[in-house]
Design a protein around this motif. Structure first.
Motif, PDB file in Angstrom:
ATOM      1  N   LEU A 285      25.282 -98.493 -43.707  1.00  0.00           N
ATOM      2  CA  LEU A 285      24.635 -97.474 -42.887  1.00  0.00           C
ATOM      3  C   LEU A 285      25.632 -96.804 -41.954  1.00  0.00           C
ATOM      4  O   LEU A 285      26.310 -97.466 -41.162  1.00  0.00           O
ATOM      5  CB  LEU A 285      23.496 -98.090 -42.064  1.00  0.00           C
ATOM      6  CG  LEU A 285      22.281 -98.577 -42.843  1.00  0.00           C
ATOM      7  CD1 LEU A 285      21.294 -99.265 -41.905  1.00  0.00           C
ATOM      8  CD2 LEU A 285      21.600 -97.419 -43.571  1.00  0.00           C
TER       9      LEU A 285
ATOM     10  N   ARG B 151      21.756 -93.654 -41.848  1.00  0.00           N
ATOM     11  CA  ARG B 151      21.614 -93.468 -43.286  1.00  0.00           C
ATOM     12  C   ARG B 151      22.961 -93.780 -43.939  1.00  0.00           C
ATOM     13  O   ARG B 151      24.003 -93.728 -43.299  1.00  0.00           O
ATOM     14  CB  ARG B 151      21.214 -92.027 -43.633  1.00  0.00           C
ATOM     15  CG  ARG B 151      19.937 -91.519 -43.005  1.00  0.00           C
ATOM     16  CD  ARG B 151      18.685 -92.131 -43.604  1.00  0.00           C
ATOM     17  NE  ARG B 151      17.496 -91.441 -43.126  1.00  0.00           N
ATOM     18  CZ  ARG B 151      16.885 -91.699 -41.958  1.00  0.00           C
ATOM     19  NH1 ARG B 151      17.378 -92.652 -41.163  1.00  0.00           N
ATOM     20  NH2 ARG B 151      15.820 -91.029 -41.586  1.00  0.00           N
TER      21      ARG B 151
ATOM     22  N   ILE C 225      22.360 -86.934 -48.734  1.00  0.00           N
ATOM     23  CA  ILE C 225      21.597 -86.738 -47.498  1.00  0.00           C
ATOM     24  C   ILE C 225      22.301 -85.728 -46.603  1.00  0.00           C
ATOM     25  O   ILE C 225      23.453 -85.922 -46.201  1.00  0.00           O
ATOM     26  CB  ILE C 225      21.415 -88.069 -46.749  1.00  0.00           C
ATOM     27  CG1 ILE C 225      20.739 -89.097 -47.656  1.00  0.00           C
ATOM     28  CG2 ILE C 225      20.588 -87.863 -45.491  1.00  0.00           C
ATOM     29  CD1 ILE C 225      20.656 -90.484 -47.050  1.00  0.00           C
TER      30      ILE C 225
END
Length: 522
Positions: free
Chosen positions: A433, A425, A490
């Motif tokens: 990423l 992520r 996140i």
């Protein structure tokens, strides 16, 4: 030997092959004496064993090179467990382990008679034991794991109990965290302050949950330990009129062999939801899709009748309107398979990546690392509970790049003993990423920090590894990523499974079922 950049498993194999066989051919012409702990072995037997291994061993899986394991693991672990597959249940004064009397196995699963002579079997033993190293090469990292993890803060749940066995974690939304404990057979719901809001007792160990319909479809593995029985079930759980969880009486699918994952989608284009089931099993298992006929009726279609199905993704990779499957298999014939939907639920299978039978494949994701619009593969190997529980230099996290035709080539490797899962992520929101990893079989005694590693992407496939001191507080079996508090960043949750095989010498003093890593980024 630096193995951080783009060193492959094949490179490691080649290294051992060159050293082992140079020593063979520059030793005595009649005998090859590997070390003082083993008898002299005729070179002719080693050569014969090499040829026999190529004939018999790779009939079921990729031929493993001797260099992948140490001599003791071959002699005392792997080969005794492979002997019964060739019809050899006793050798010398040793009884080989088998499931010969398991009623779940077909009577023809094992050969009724040995398919090779005992002398030939000894040659295979000679080949693997004599040409394998006494100990495996030590992992070497070009970049040390930093002990600072400034992007995340550690949050602890109020719920604590001894012998946590967390087998599933999920950040469901910005106010719900779900975990299950395999031994307690409980599913817990938490709010974003990590307080328990509800719980339910399940009928067995829950290892996966499908949220695609109203009620939750839970995956009950049945019996955790390796077995061939049909004890697994898929069953529904929902909230009742009092807004509390309750388990519905019906079972969607039963008699499953250690199911570990479920997925769903309309695979045949008839407008009804079908299901994909990964039955990991043990010696037998399967990947199947359950065709929805309506009115609660399903028909099972087996896509691959082999054990080890561990993770499946459903997507239309070729954009033809039909859902395809990407599936990782462990347990022998290890590899990633692409099942292309040819229409009406018919699939064409292709193995896009193949791994050694001793790799210990544990997880994979599809992620576009080079931003070319085609899925690359993030892969971990680290299962270390079977016949060779030694630290392995090839365990870790890998990136395989897609050439835009679904041919994959290794681009990156970071060594982590016992690596069990990796999630890609953009955690720091810089446009590329990053990777979060956990290990279930870390080197807890010497490198406890590798039980969690955050690989910060700095561009050009250069990843800076980070960890945090509390990583040693648990044995992380599972992990999920999501926005637990709705701030747009996140977060991570790590599930702690403190029991199981190959327990480390260090004891955990904190009985935490999970930890949350709260993203503090801007």
């Amino acid at each position: 030997m630096i193995i951080h950049r783009t060193i492959t498993i094949e490179n490691i194999v080649a290294y051992f092959l060159s050293t082992a066989f140079l020593f063979v051919f520059f030793s005595s012409c009649e005998n090859y004496h590997r070390n003082n702990s083993h008898r002299s072995v005729p070179l002719s037997s080693i050569k014969k064993g090499n040829a026999l291994a190529a004939k018999y061993c790779q009939s079921c899986h990729l031929l493993p090179d001797p260099s992948l394991l140490d001599a003791a693991s071959w002699e005392k672990g792997v080969l005794p467990n492979m002997g019964p597959r060739l019809g050899i249940f006793y050798y010398g004064n040793q009884s080989y382990p088998s499931y010969k009397f398991d009623k779940e196995l077909d009577s023809n699963f094992y050969p009724r008679q040995p398919i090779l002579t005992l002398n030939e079997w000894q040659s295979i033993i000679d080949y693997y034991v004599a040409t394998s190293p006494d100990t495996l090469v030590t992992q070497t990292r070009e970049q040390s794991i930093l002990s600072t993890l400034s992007l995340f803060s550690v949050q602890y749940p109020q719920l604590r109990y001894e012998n946590a066995a967390t087998s599933f974690v999920k950040i469901k939304s910005n106010d719900t965290l779900i975990i299950s404990d395999a031994f307690k057979k409980k599913i817990y719901f938490f709010d974003n302050q990590l307080k328990v809001t509800d719980s339910i007792t399940a009928r067995g160990p829950i290892v996966d949950i499908d949220f695609s319909s109203g009620p939750m479809l839970v995956c009950n593995i049945g019996v955790l330990n390796p077995n061939n029985g049909k004890f697994g079930k898929l069953e529904f759980v929902e909230k009742n009129n009092t807004d509390s969880l309750t388990q519905l009486p019906g079972v969607l699918f039963d008699s499953l062999r250690r199911p570990v994952q479920i997925a769903s989608g309309d695979l045949n284009g008839d407008g009804k939801k079908d299901y994909i089931v990964c039955e990991f099993g043990n010696l037998i298992g399967a990947l199947s899709w359950m065709e929805n006929l309506g009115n609660g009726r399903f028909v099972r279609h087996v896509l691959r009748a082999e054990p080890g199905a561990i993770k499946a993704y459903v997507n239309d990779y070729n954009h033809d309107g039909a859902l395809d499957l990407w599936v990782l298999f462990a347990q022998g014939e290890e590899g990633i398979f692409l099942f292309t939907n040819k229409g009406k639920g018919n699939f064409e299978s292709k193995e896009v990546l193949r791994f050694s039978s001793v790799s210990g494949s544990s997880y994979f994701e599809l992620a576009d690392f080079n931003k070319d619009g085609f899925p690359d593969i993030l892969y971990t190997c680290g299962d270390n509970a079977d016949y060779s529980p030694v630290l392995k230099p090839y365990h870790g996290v890998y990136i395989f790049l897609n050439d835009q035709s679904n041919h994959f080539k290794q681009k990156y490797f970071f060594p982590i003993h016992g690596c069990y899962k990796a999630i890609a992520r953009d955690f720091d929101q810089d446009g590329d990423l990053d990777i979060a990893t956990i290990s279930f079989f870390a080197d807890y005694e010497h490198q406890p920090e590798e039980s969690f590693v955050y690989l910060e992407n700095r561009g050009g496939f250069n990843f800076q590894p980070h960890s945090f001191p509390e990583a040693k507080w648990g044995r992380w079996l599972t992990m999920d990523a999501g926005d637990i508090d709705g701030d747009g960043k996140i977060d991570l949750v790590l599930g702690n499974f403190q029991l199981g095989p190959a327990l480390p010498k260090t004891a955990w003093v904190n009985s935490l079922p999970f930890l949350v890593l709260k993203n503090k980024g801007k």
